[in-house]
Design an enzyme around this catalytic site. Structure first.
Site, PDB file in Angstrom:
ATOM      1  N   GLY A 127      36.990  36.970  63.724  1.00 16.25           N
ATOM      2  CA  GLY A 127      38.162  36.646  62.911  1.00 16.25           C
ATOM      3  C   GLY A 127      38.309  37.505  61.667  1.00 16.25           C
ATOM      4  N   ASP A 253      51.245  43.629  73.433  1.00 16.36           N
ATOM      5  CA  ASP A 253      51.195  42.756  72.252  1.00 16.36           C
ATOM      6  C   ASP A 253      51.403  43.564  70.974  1.00 16.36           C
ATOM      7  OD1 ASP A 253      48.563  43.729  73.198  1.00 16.36           O
ATOM      8  OD2 ASP A 253      47.842  42.910  71.307  1.00 16.36           O
TER       9      ASP A 253
HETATM   10  P1  AMP Z   1      44.632  44.454  68.404  1.00  8.57           P
HETATM   11  O1  AMP Z   1      44.008  45.465  69.314  1.00  8.57           O
HETATM   12  O2  AMP Z   1      44.235  44.587  66.962  1.00  8.57           O
HETATM   13  O3  AMP Z   1      46.106  44.399  68.581  1.00  8.57           O
HETATM   14  O4  AMP Z   1      44.042  43.031  68.843  1.00  8.57           O
HETATM   15  C1  AMP Z   1      44.103  42.548  70.156  1.00  8.57           C
HETATM   16  C2  AMP Z   1      43.730  41.091  70.180  1.00  8.57           C
HETATM   17  O5  AMP Z   1      42.367  40.901  69.766  1.00  8.57           O
HETATM   18  C3  AMP Z   1      44.553  40.199  69.289  1.00  8.57           C
HETATM   19  O6  AMP Z   1      44.711  38.996  69.975  1.00  8.57           O
HETATM   20  C4  AMP Z   1      43.688  40.044  68.058  1.00  8.57           C
HETATM   21  O7  AMP Z   1      43.978  38.863  67.353  1.00  8.57           O
HETATM   22  C5  AMP Z   1      42.302  40.004  68.676  1.00  8.57           C
HETATM   23  N1  AMP Z   1      41.234  40.435  67.742  1.00  8.57           N
HETATM   24  C6  AMP Z   1      40.960  41.692  67.347  1.00  8.57           C
HETATM   25  N2  AMP Z   1      39.907  41.714  66.514  1.00  8.57           N
HETATM   26  C7  AMP Z   1      39.490  40.427  66.367  1.00  8.57           C
HETATM   27  C8  AMP Z   1      38.446  39.765  65.628  1.00  8.57           C
HETATM   28  N3  AMP Z   1      37.587  40.454  64.864  1.00  8.57           N
HETATM   29  N4  AMP Z   1      38.340  38.426  65.731  1.00  8.57           N
HETATM   30  C9  AMP Z   1      39.186  37.717  66.494  1.00  8.57           C
HETATM   31  N5  AMP Z   1      40.175  38.270  67.209  1.00  8.57           N
HETATM   32  C10 AMP Z   1      40.343  39.603  67.155  1.00  8.57           C
HETATM   33 MG    MG Z   2      47.705  43.647  68.050  1.00  9.19          MG
END
Ligand code: AMP
Ligand code: MG
Length: 485
Positions: A127, A253
């Site tokens: 998180g 996303d």
């Molecule tokens: P992103 O690649 O940043 O677009 O993230 C892809 C997914 O992974 C999204 O659902 C984010 O909320 C989740 N996510 C990325 N990093 C974390 C983290 N450190 N803790 C929880 N969820 C994460």
């Molecule tokens: Mg994202």
């Protein structure tokens, strides 16, 4: 002690319209929050007093620990295709939508936190976010804004005072992000996957209300919404291509309905022109390589179309036919945006046709590619060539007869150098400059970051003394970015 009255009143337009996609949630407590960077002009535009934001309560607000009365922070649910594979439930694993607020012109924006702790969507993640990558999003998104490219913006980055475990322990941070909305293709995929047609319709109606209110009374509002998103995304990816930006993680996303660039993870600016350029360490197949970005955008929009099908026609085959037809608008919009942008970058007559523009531009691109010429440098050097000094261009390339022939062809069209200099940046967030600023900031020295932000705030305005910010990096070419943010 309370200054909460000076904090903004936040609306809850998203949570109210789409409770099924909004999980009420609170940020985890930051042990010792300290503001690292505050975007004062943006704060003022949003009616936020920078002094209040810098106060202890303001800083707690920026990490989500002080929630203004009446605000309803939520984690948003969404799905997404990640590197081609579908995940039905992604959502804000480490982010919160605090709410929405109006700018000086009355337009509403989401205020969102990234790195604010685990949510019900966190899966295995902690998180959290760390200082380096959040400052990176701050720098690159603000640079994109200054370049005139649609993007989410960064209001502030605040260190939490907590160490976050990555490969090593790194200082944690929360980014406060501002966007015209956080609706994504993945939001529609999630709604469609729920099987709740009423939810899908309310989501589309909400997107129309937020981004295209003029479509509310259209005969086919959902088809028009789709076309508007296709056009906005076509224009956006054309802008990326024209400036040499590689997003790096174009999962559905991370594709907005607004047409704003979002989620600056392993992104980077290309140095030497090469369509195969990939920076992200996890993109081993080159799916999101520079040259693939238009095709990937179109693929992502096809996933958007699939999610929207039940709203396009009650008969599935008719809906597919309609969606296919509308998706055809992508190629047209992309070519128009790219050719129009190239006409400006090359200072060509505005009346020159797209075909002629593309023929001329593609021959130039081949010269740049074969000589591994720095993208940003090349177009500024061409600006000088348009003023008669061709040596800056000739110094960049290997094949002189070829470039001379091209220059003759181009100069016969009497390129407008001033127009070129207004669209060809001198300063982009070059990888080595970003790394240098982030490394210093992670060690507690924010001066290089502040300097870099100043330079990037006026990208088209060449200033004496800033030569090193315009130069390609020493090891341009082997640069890697990492997703482990
Ligand atoms: P992103 O690649 O940043 O677009 O993230 C892809 C997914 O992974 C999204 O659902 C984010 O909320 C989740 N996510 C990325 N990093 C974390 C983290 N450190 N803790 C929880 N969820 C994460
Ligand atoms: Mg994202």
């Amino acid at each position: 002690m309370t200054t909460t009255t000076a904090l903004p009143t936040l609306g809850d337009r998203f949570a109210r319209a789409l409770p099924e996609l909004a999980v009420e949630w609170r940020a985890e407590e930051a042990p010792d929050p300290r503001l690292l960077v505050l975007n004062e002009p943006l704060a003022r535009r949003l009616g936020l007093d920078p002094d209040v934001l810098r106060s202890p309560d303001g800083v707690r607000f920026l990490v989500g620990n002080l929630v203004p009365d009446g605000a309803l922070p939520v984690a948003q649910g969404y799905a997404g295709h990640q590197f081609g594979g579908f995940s039905p439930r992604l959502g804000d694993g480490r982010a919160l939508l605090l709410g929405d607020l109006a700018d000086a012109d009355g337009r509403r924006f989401d205020l969102h936190l990234k790195g604010s702790g685990r949510t019900p969507f966190a899966r295995g993640g902690d998180g959290r976010a760390v200082v380096g990558p959040m400052l990176r999003e701050h720098v690159v998104s603000e640079a994109m804004h200054a370049l005139g490219i649609p993007t989410t913006r960064s209001l502030a980055v605040t260190a939490t005072g907590r160490l976050v475990q990555r490969e090593t322990a790194l200082p944690g941070a929360v980014l406060a992000r501002v966007a015209s909305s956080h609706l994504r293709v993945g939001s529609f995929q999630y709604a469609r996957g729920s099987g709740d047609l009423d939810l899908l319709r309310r989501l589309a109606d909400h997107a129309i209300a937020v981004h295209h209110p003029e479509l509310a009374d259209a005969d086919e509002p959902y088809a028009e919404l789709f076309s508007a998103v296709v056009a906005a995304q076509a224009r956006l990816v054309a802008r990326w291509m024209l400036v040499g930006f590689v997003h790096g993680v174009m999962n559905t996303d991370n594709v907005t309905i607004s047409g704003e660039t979002i989620d600056y993870g392993p992104c980077a600016f290309m140095d030497a022109y090469d369509p195969a350029t990939v920076f992200s360490s996890i993109d081993s197949g080159g799916r999101y390589a520079y040259g693939n970005q238009p095709a990937v955008t179109q693929w992502n929009l096809a996933r958007f179309a699939e999610a929207l099908l039940p709203l396009l026609d009650t008969d599935e085959e008719a809906a597919i036919a309609r969606a296919t037809d509308l998706l055809g608008g992508f190629a047209t919009a992309y070519v128009a945006a790219w050719a129009g942008g190239m006409r400006d970058k090359l200072g060509l007559p505005t009346g020159l046709g797209d075909e002629e523009t593309m023929d001329l531009a593609e021959d130039l691109l081949e010269v740049l590619r074969s000589g591994r010429v720095d993208w940003t440098t090349a177009f500024r050097a061409l600006g000088r060539a348009a003023r008669g000094d061709v040596e800056a261009v000739r110094a960049l390339v290997l094949d002189l007869p070829e470039v001379d022939a091209w220059l003759d062809r181009w100069r016969a069209l009497e390129p407008d150098a001033d127009r070129m200099d207004r669209v060809n940046p001198v300063y982009v967030p070059r990888n080595h400059l970003v790394e240098e600023a982030l490394a210093a900031a992670t060690d507690g020295d924010l001066a290089p970051l502040e300097r870099l932000l100043e330079v990037l705030a006026a990208p088209y305005d060449e200033r004496p003394g800033l030569e090193r910010y315009a130069e390609p990096g020493p090891d341009a070419g082997d640069y890697q970015t990492f997703c482990g943010t």
